[in-house]
Design a protein around this motif. Structure first.
Motif, PDB file in Angstrom:
ATOM      1  N   ASP A  48       1.427 -10.549   2.178  1.00  0.00           N
ATOM      2  CA  ASP A  48       1.688  -9.738   1.036  1.00  0.00           C
ATOM      3  C   ASP A  48       1.798  -8.357   1.304  1.00  0.00           C
ATOM      4  OD1 ASP A  48      -0.950 -11.261   0.906  1.00  0.00           O
ATOM      5  OD2 ASP A  48      -2.268 -10.606   2.567  1.00  0.00           O
ATOM      6  N   VAL A  49       2.798  -7.306   2.630  1.00  0.00           N
ATOM      7  CA  VAL A  49       3.361  -6.404   2.840  1.00  0.00           C
ATOM      8  C   VAL A  49       4.177  -6.371   2.268  1.00  0.00           C
ATOM      9  CG1 VAL A  49       4.479  -5.261   4.750  1.00  0.00           C
ATOM     10  CG2 VAL A  49       2.410  -6.243   5.159  1.00  0.00           C
ATOM     11  N   LEU A  50       5.127  -7.533   1.920  1.00  0.00           N
ATOM     12  CA  LEU A  50       6.475  -7.632   1.135  1.00  0.00           C
ATOM     13  C   LEU A  50       6.285  -7.821  -0.491  1.00  0.00           C
ATOM     14  CD1 LEU A  50       8.418 -11.009   3.217  1.00  0.00           C
ATOM     15  CD2 LEU A  50       8.982  -8.749   2.383  1.00  0.00           C
ATOM     16  N   ASN A  51       4.708  -8.178  -0.701  1.00  0.00           N
ATOM     17  CA  ASN A  51       4.725  -8.544  -1.663  1.00  0.00           C
ATOM     18  C   ASN A  51       4.582  -6.569  -2.486  1.00  0.00           C
ATOM     19  OD1 ASN A  51       4.567 -10.830  -2.231  1.00  0.00           O
ATOM     20  ND2 ASN A  51       2.697 -11.730  -2.011  1.00  0.00           N
ATOM     21  N   LEU A  52       3.233  -6.527  -1.279  1.00  0.00           N
ATOM     22  CA  LEU A  52       3.039  -4.600  -2.045  1.00  0.00           C
ATOM     23  C   LEU A  52       4.126  -3.710  -1.760  1.00  0.00           C
ATOM     24  CD1 LEU A  52       0.296  -4.481   1.043  1.00  0.00           C
ATOM     25  CD2 LEU A  52      -0.326  -4.236  -2.183  1.00  0.00           C
ATOM     26  N   ARG A  54       8.057  -5.168  -2.948  1.00  0.00           N
ATOM     27  CA  ARG A  54       8.289  -5.470  -4.343  1.00  0.00           C
ATOM     28  C   ARG A  54       7.050  -4.441  -5.484  1.00  0.00           C
ATOM     29  NH1 ARG A  54       7.345 -10.286  -2.754  1.00  0.00           N
ATOM     30  NH2 ARG A  54       9.383 -10.593  -1.941  1.00  0.00           N
ATOM     31  N   LEU A  55       6.315  -4.417  -5.368  1.00  0.00           N
ATOM     32  CA  LEU A  55       5.285  -3.566  -6.352  1.00  0.00           C
ATOM     33  C   LEU A  55       5.652  -2.392  -6.063  1.00  0.00           C
ATOM     34  CD1 LEU A  55       2.200  -6.000  -6.927  1.00  0.00           C
ATOM     35  CD2 LEU A  55       4.167  -6.236  -7.750  1.00  0.00           C
ATOM     36  N   GLU A  56       6.264  -1.438  -5.523  1.00  0.00           N
ATOM     37  CA  GLU A  56       6.303   0.034  -4.982  1.00  0.00           C
ATOM     38  C   GLU A  56       5.156   0.552  -4.188  1.00  0.00           C
ATOM     39  OE1 GLU A  56       9.360   1.113  -5.366  1.00  0.00           O
ATOM     40  OE2 GLU A  56      10.194  -0.689  -6.667  1.00  0.00           O
ATOM     41  N   ASN A  57       3.464  -0.779  -3.840  1.00  0.00           N
ATOM     42  CA  ASN A  57       2.694  -0.283  -3.601  1.00  0.00           C
ATOM     43  C   ASN A  57       3.443   0.094  -1.804  1.00  0.00           C
ATOM     44  OD1 ASN A  57       1.101   0.993  -2.564  1.00  0.00           O
ATOM     45  ND2 ASN A  57      -0.494  -0.834  -3.503  1.00  0.00           N
ATOM     46  N   VAL A  58       3.741   1.560  -1.090  1.00  0.00           N
ATOM     47  CA  VAL A  58       4.648   1.796  -0.084  1.00  0.00           C
ATOM     48  C   VAL A  58       3.378   2.375   0.442  1.00  0.00           C
ATOM     49  CG1 VAL A  58       6.432   2.767   1.463  1.00  0.00           C
ATOM     50  CG2 VAL A  58       6.811   2.372  -0.739  1.00  0.00           C
ATOM     51  N   VAL A  59       2.710   2.654  -0.083  1.00  0.00           N
ATOM     52  CA  VAL A  59       1.714   2.941   1.061  1.00  0.00           C
ATOM     53  C   VAL A  59       0.235   1.832   1.374  1.00  0.00           C
ATOM     54  CG1 VAL A  59      -1.307   4.939   0.548  1.00  0.00           C
ATOM     55  CG2 VAL A  59       1.353   5.539   0.199  1.00  0.00           C
ATOM     56  N   ASP A  63      -0.249   0.765   5.129  1.00  0.00           N
ATOM     57  CA  ASP A  63      -1.848   0.678   5.725  1.00  0.00           C
ATOM     58  C   ASP A  63      -1.942  -0.799   6.081  1.00  0.00           C
ATOM     59  OD1 ASP A  63      -4.520   1.906   6.056  1.00  0.00           O
ATOM     60  OD2 ASP A  63      -4.680   0.052   4.284  1.00  0.00           O
ATOM     61  N   LYS A  64      -1.455  -2.177   4.951  1.00  0.00           N
ATOM     62  CA  LYS A  64      -1.787  -3.109   5.670  1.00  0.00           C
ATOM     63  C   LYS A  64      -1.467  -3.547   7.486  1.00  0.00           C
ATOM     64  CE  LYS A  64      -2.677  -6.996   4.050  1.00  0.00           C
ATOM     65  NZ  LYS A  64      -4.067  -7.828   4.152  1.00  0.00           N
ATOM     66  N   LEU A  65       0.019  -2.367   7.796  1.00  0.00           N
ATOM     67  CA  LEU A  65       0.788  -3.163   8.425  1.00  0.00           C
ATOM     68  C   LEU A  65       0.016  -2.457   9.923  1.00  0.00           C
ATOM     69  CD1 LEU A  65       4.390  -2.385   7.376  1.00  0.00           C
ATOM     70  CD2 LEU A  65       3.004  -4.604   8.060  1.00  0.00           C
ATOM     71  N   LEU A  81       9.548   0.690   8.430  1.00  0.00           N
ATOM     72  CA  LEU A  81       9.123   1.886   7.253  1.00  0.00           C
ATOM     73  C   LEU A  81       9.068   3.398   7.639  1.00  0.00           C
ATOM     74  CD1 LEU A  81       7.243  -0.967   5.800  1.00  0.00           C
ATOM     75  CD2 LEU A  81       9.243  -0.296   4.686  1.00  0.00           C
ATOM     76  N   GLU A  82       8.658   3.785   8.828  1.00  0.00           N
ATOM     77  CA  GLU A  82       7.730   4.783   9.166  1.00  0.00           C
ATOM     78  C   GLU A  82       8.991   5.594   9.002  1.00  0.00           C
ATOM     79  OE1 GLU A  82       5.402   4.105  12.629  1.00  0.00           O
ATOM     80  OE2 GLU A  82       3.883   3.799  11.398  1.00  0.00           O
ATOM     81  N   LEU A  83      10.399   5.006   9.157  1.00  0.00           N
ATOM     82  CA  LEU A  83      11.647   5.849   9.145  1.00  0.00           C
ATOM     83  C   LEU A  83      11.197   7.211   7.876  1.00  0.00           C
ATOM     84  CD1 LEU A  83      14.197   3.840  10.381  1.00  0.00           C
ATOM     85  CD2 LEU A  83      13.207   5.577  11.972  1.00  0.00           C
TER      86      LEU A  83
END
Length: 217
Positions: A48-52, A54-59, A63-65, A81-83
């Protein structure tokens, strides 16, 4: 033979074997709970995180992580990702460093299991030696069939029971330890696979950003 009689027949080495068996069972329960949690949730969460991402939904991905930060791969992804605006090399190093930090969590208690596997048969062998010593100490060739025979049979019983108990503890622990080792190796493979996918997505995103910046000059 009842448990109490069996324990009494095994001699003094049954006490450390009892401690080893209780310790092994307690640690096995903790590891089983850990791996069940990881195997039930982690692959779905990471996909799910990779799909988000990939769709440019970084936020949404972050949040899911954060909601699943009890999972090893979630912590690894978060570290990268927090860098703040890392280059691809810094992103890769963050993934690798956090993956190395997660290894002790994945291999937790492995040294204890290996110690129990190694010492339990040796304790059983020690019980065998002590039982045989007791048998020979009680042996009197001039008193065959007399009262000394009881000491001989008791010593032989102690030798056999302690040996069998040590082997049972070692075999039981080895079975679970090998299972946990297999799960650990599978987890390392998944970390490399999913970590590589995230790194590839970041590199593509980073390169697109560089090209956009260059075209505006």
């Amino acid at each position: 033979m009842g448990i109490q009689n069996l324990f009494a027949a095994g001699g003094v080495v049954m006490w450390p074997l009892l401690v080893f068996s209780v310790l092994a069972v307690a640690l096995m329960i903790e590891r089983v709970r850990f791996w069940v949690r990881v195997n039930q949730r982690q692959s779905r969460v990471v996909r799910d995180v990779l799909n988000l991402y990939r769709l440019e939904n970084v936020v949404g991905a972050m949040d899911k992580l954060q909601k699943n930060a009890d999972l090893p791969l979630a912590r690894i992804f978060l570290a990268a990702l927090e860098l703040e605006e890392p280059n691809p090399e810094e992103f890769r190093l963050a993934l690798e460093s956090e993956a190395q930090a997660e290894i002790p969590v994945l291999k937790r208690f492995q040294n204890i299991f290996e110690t129990i596997i190694g010492l339990a048969p040796l304790l059983g062998l020690l019980g065998t030696v002590l039982g045989l010593i007791a048998s020979f100490a009680s042996l009197n060739l001039g008193d065959v069939g007399g009262t000394k025979t009881t000491g001989v049979t008791s010593g032989i019983s102690e030798a056999l029971v302690s040996t069998a108990s040590g082997l049972v503890v070692a075999i039981f622990t080895l079975l679970f330890a090998n299972t946990f080792r297999g799960l650990y190796q599978r987890q390392i493979a998944l970390i490399q696979e999913y970590g590589g996918q995230l790194e590839l997505l970041y590199r593509r995103r980073y390169e697109r950003g560089e090209k956009t910046y260059a075209s505006t000059r």
